[in-house]
Write a protein that holds these residues in place. Structure first.
Motif, PDB file in Angstrom:
ATOM      1  N   GLY A 145      42.486  22.342  37.227  1.00  0.00           N
ATOM      2  CA  GLY A 145      40.861  21.856  38.201  1.00  0.00           C
ATOM      3  C   GLY A 145      39.849  22.245  37.624  1.00  0.00           C
ATOM      4  O   GLY A 145      39.083  20.820  37.517  1.00  0.00           O
ATOM      5  N   ALA A 146      40.070  22.836  36.835  1.00  0.00           N
ATOM      6  CA  ALA A 146      38.551  22.765  36.078  1.00  0.00           C
ATOM      7  C   ALA A 146      38.048  22.275  35.127  1.00  0.00           C
ATOM      8  O   ALA A 146      36.965  21.489  34.736  1.00  0.00           O
ATOM      9  N   CYS A 147      39.123  21.695  34.330  1.00  0.00           N
ATOM     10  CA  CYS A 147      38.989  21.000  33.436  1.00  0.00           C
ATOM     11  C   CYS A 147      38.428  19.388  34.316  1.00  0.00           C
ATOM     12  O   CYS A 147      37.773  19.201  33.616  1.00  0.00           O
ATOM     13  N   SER A 148      39.050  19.255  35.176  1.00  0.00           N
ATOM     14  CA  SER A 148      38.407  17.981  35.232  1.00  0.00           C
ATOM     15  C   SER A 148      37.316  18.401  36.209  1.00  0.00           C
ATOM     16  O   SER A 148      36.378  17.266  35.765  1.00  0.00           O
ATOM     17  N   LEU A 149      36.636  19.253  36.863  1.00  0.00           N
ATOM     18  CA  LEU A 149      35.386  19.289  36.862  1.00  0.00           C
ATOM     19  C   LEU A 149      34.427  19.359  35.738  1.00  0.00           C
ATOM     20  O   LEU A 149      33.130  18.862  35.438  1.00  0.00           O
ATOM     21  N   GLY A 150      34.898  20.284  34.586  1.00  0.00           N
ATOM     22  CA  GLY A 150      34.343  19.749  33.915  1.00  0.00           C
ATOM     23  C   GLY A 150      33.631  18.739  33.288  1.00  0.00           C
ATOM     24  O   GLY A 150      32.608  18.469  32.596  1.00  0.00           O
ATOM     25  N   MET A 151      35.148  17.381  33.459  1.00  0.00           N
ATOM     26  CA  MET A 151      34.749  16.326  32.324  1.00  0.00           C
ATOM     27  C   MET A 151      33.730  16.044  33.295  1.00  0.00           C
ATOM     28  O   MET A 151      33.135  14.574  32.805  1.00  0.00           O
ATOM     29  N   ALA A 152      32.922  16.013  34.558  1.00  0.00           N
ATOM     30  CA  ALA A 152      31.708  15.806  35.440  1.00  0.00           C
ATOM     31  C   ALA A 152      30.377  15.749  34.700  1.00  0.00           C
ATOM     32  O   ALA A 152      29.810  15.652  35.248  1.00  0.00           O
ATOM     33  N   PHE A 153      30.433  17.240  33.611  1.00  0.00           N
ATOM     34  CA  PHE A 153      29.427  16.874  32.417  1.00  0.00           C
ATOM     35  C   PHE A 153      28.874  16.531  31.166  1.00  0.00           C
ATOM     36  O   PHE A 153      28.572  17.023  30.653  1.00  0.00           O
ATOM     37  N   VAL A 154      30.256  15.939  30.513  1.00  0.00           N
ATOM     38  CA  VAL A 154      30.053  15.294  29.537  1.00  0.00           C
ATOM     39  C   VAL A 154      29.136  15.062  29.373  1.00  0.00           C
ATOM     40  O   VAL A 154      28.756  13.670  30.047  1.00  0.00           O
ATOM     41  N   ASN A 155      28.846  14.556  28.137  1.00  0.00           N
ATOM     42  CA  ASN A 155      27.183  14.022  27.560  1.00  0.00           C
ATOM     43  C   ASN A 155      28.358  12.937  26.332  1.00  0.00           C
ATOM     44  O   ASN A 155      27.329  11.825  26.189  1.00  0.00           O
ATOM     45  N   ALA A 159      32.561  15.951  23.379  1.00  0.00           N
ATOM     46  CA  ALA A 159      32.613  17.298  24.497  1.00  0.00           C
ATOM     47  C   ALA A 159      33.928  16.060  25.751  1.00  0.00           C
ATOM     48  O   ALA A 159      34.659  17.275  25.708  1.00  0.00           O
ATOM     49  N   ALA A 160      34.009  15.164  25.549  1.00  0.00           N
ATOM     50  CA  ALA A 160      34.845  14.688  26.444  1.00  0.00           C
ATOM     51  C   ALA A 160      36.304  14.934  26.117  1.00  0.00           C
ATOM     52  O   ALA A 160      37.591  15.571  26.407  1.00  0.00           O
ATOM     53  N   CYS A 161      36.822  14.979  24.550  1.00  0.00           N
ATOM     54  CA  CYS A 161      37.846  14.494  23.897  1.00  0.00           C
ATOM     55  C   CYS A 161      38.081  16.677  24.030  1.00  0.00           C
ATOM     56  O   CYS A 161      38.847  16.819  24.423  1.00  0.00           O
ATOM     57  N   GLY A 162      36.832  17.123  24.259  1.00  0.00           N
ATOM     58  CA  GLY A 162      37.046  19.068  23.966  1.00  0.00           C
ATOM     59  C   GLY A 162      37.739  19.504  25.399  1.00  0.00           C
ATOM     60  O   GLY A 162      38.885  19.376  25.550  1.00  0.00           O
ATOM     61  N   VAL A 163      36.885  18.713  26.840  1.00  0.00           N
ATOM     62  CA  VAL A 163      38.326  18.785  28.474  1.00  0.00           C
ATOM     63  C   VAL A 163      39.503  17.949  28.213  1.00  0.00           C
ATOM     64  O   VAL A 163      40.819  18.866  28.973  1.00  0.00           O
TER      65      VAL A 163
END
Length: 517
Positions: A145-155, A159-163
């Motif tokens: 769930g935290a990872c999904s939340l993190g995808m909202a803030f990748v630029n 960064a998206a691949c890391g999440v």
């Protein structure tokens, strides 16, 4: 009614108790609680239960477990699959443009998830057994769930691949972990239907995820978050909240269930144990030999390969259905395209429960792989043979009807082909590890330059479903042949000189074992 009244001995079955099992005692009616205690096997040397259960008491207990266990894990898995596949909805809403993606970057983003998913599959399920699913499942749910939340803030793409890599690591333990968790509560025949009740959340996630994404995208913004980022933000927060609730509600095993009476706990343990050939405990300590034989098992490996081919289609639908629908109806609005992804998933969800329900009633699993493969083949033949929009949209229904049902069937099948708890945790992890290799293949099955009709992707899925048909029939024939061969073996002679510990570690090599087609 006490457990002593609910369960009666079968004296006829007790006559075949082997001398080579010194810990097995002849269970009198008033001492039936011994069947649920450690140190006493609840089967004879042929795997036949030495006790009989009152069917009404079992049904009441099963219904109680259904109400208390299944809804929680189903809801968690719903958002597990949403958090995995919402990238497909975000793609339609501009994810690629905002992150500067081009060419096959989207496929790379999907592949990263499956690399960690495959690597962490086995460690996660062994950890689930070690820590207990009542703790482990809420923990990893909060993590993805935290990872999904993190995808909202990748630029950007890195960064998206890391999440996505972290998302795969946390989600790796969900399907095998929940399947293993349910095996602590249900009989072999009952398990397939209960697994279907949480795995059905996969097609429902496609339907609900499309509706939810459409609703979220109708908002102008959530604070400083706009467009596709709102999808990840909202769904991530919901998942984290559900995981915290499940930490307080998810019961680890029958012994710790406050909502069961002592008699019900005894019955819950004893009935699961009655299907465990030669085992003197239900939840054994992790044993390396048992774990190895949970992997190195002909039926488990064959079923896992079937799931590998099936998952090429399942994951392909999860990630590319919005894309496929967009190519069928290119002039529709983004929201309307999202809504058109919903009906195939709804129909698929119905059959994902219906087919395992039939499997439960018949206590058969292997034979159901055949119609699953044939219907999937029909769907991809329609994709390849026609460019008509109605035909191609109808094809998505055929593929959804069939392929999703293989998830509960394969997980229940690999669970049924092992004996001990240690082996079961490994067999389920093995099935998912192979399955997600298929998921990794799926991320490269639909490439941009192959559109809009995607003959390579559809051809790959047709080939995969054909392999499912061949493997399922071959495995069924082999099981029947090997069972007939085992019928000729003198079980008592084969077990002579072995200690109880050595007998318990035999797993599928036990002479009294029979494959469960």
């Amino acid at each position: 009614m006490t457990a002593s009244d609910e369960i009666s001995k079968s004296s006829e079955k007790q006559e075949v108790l082997p001398e080579s099992l010194p810990q097995v005692q002849r269970i009198e009616k008033e001492d039936v609680h011994l069947a649920a205690e450690e140190g006493f096997a609840a089967t004879d040397s042929h795997g036949v239960p030495i006790i009989e259960f009152d069917r009404l008491a079992e049904r009441k207990l099963r219904n109680k477990i259904d109400y208390m266990i299944v809804p929680t894990v189903s809801l968690l898995y719903l958002f597990c699959f949403i958090d995995r596949s919402n990238v497909g909805n975000a793609r339609l809403a501009g994810l690629e443009i905002d992150l500067g993606m081009s060419g096959n970057d989207y496929n790379v983003l999907l592949s990263i998830f499956f690399i960690s998913y495959i690597l962490f599959e086995v460690p996660c399920n062994l950890a689930c057994k070690w820590f207990g699913p009542g703790w482990f499942i809420p923990f990893i749910s909060f993590g993805f769930g935290a990872c999904s939340l993190g995808m909202a803030f990748v630029n950007h793409l890195p960064a998206a691949c890391g999440v996505r890599f972290l998302l795969g690591a946390f989600e790796a333990g969900m399907m095998p972990g929940i399947s293993y968790y349910l095996s602590r509560w249900y009989r072999r025949s009952e398990l397939v239907f209960r697994i279907s009740l949480f795995i059905v959340m996969a097609p429902l996630a496609g339907a609900f995820g499309g509706l939810l994404a459409s609703g979220i995208l109708s908002l102008s913004n959530i604070g400083s978050v706009h467009t596709w980022r709102m999808i990840f933000l909202v769904e991530g927060i919901i998942t984290m909240g559900l995981s915290l609730i499940s930490l307080m509600t998810l019961t680890d095993r029958p012994e710790t269930a406050r909502w069961l009476t002592e008699e019900e706990k005894t019955l819950a343990i004893a009935r699961v144990k009655s299907e465990m050939l030669a085992q003197t405990t239900v939840l054994d300590k992790t044993n390396r030999k048992k774990v190895w034989l949970g992997f190195w098992n002909p039926a488990v490996l064959a079923t896992s390969v079937i799931f590998l081919f099936n998952n090429i289609t399942v994951q392909g639908l999860a990630f590319f259905t919005p894309t496929i629908v967009a190519t069928i109806y290119p002039n529709y609005s983004t929201v309307r395209k999202q809504l058109y992804t919903v009906p195939p998933y709804v129909v698929g969800a119905v059959f994902e429960v219906l087919i395992p329900a039939l499997s439960w009633r018949l206590d058969k699993r292997q034979i159901f792989f055949v119609p699953v493969a044939l219907l999937t083949m029909m769907g991809y033949i329609m994709f390849l043979a026609s460019k008509d929009t109605s035909v191609r949209y109808a094809a998505t229904f055929f593929t959804a009807i069939s392929c999703f049902a293989a998830g509960p069937l394969t997980n229940a099948q690999v669970s049924a082909q092992v004996i001990s708890d240690s082996a079961r945790s490994m067999s389920l992890a093995t099935n998912m590890m192979f399955g997600n290799i298929g998921g990794l293949v799926a991320t490269w099955s639909y490439l941009g330059w192959d559109g809009p009709n995607y003959p390579i992707g559809n051809g790959l899925n047709l080939a995969a479903s054909t392999m499912i048909l061949i493997l399922s029939v071959a495995t069924l024939l082999w099981m029947n042949w090997d069972n007939k061969r085992r019928d000729k073996v003198d079980v008592s002679r084969k077990l002579e000189g072995l200690s109880q510990a050595e007998i318990e570690c035999l797993e599928w090599k036990h002479p009294g074992w029979r494959w469960k087609p």
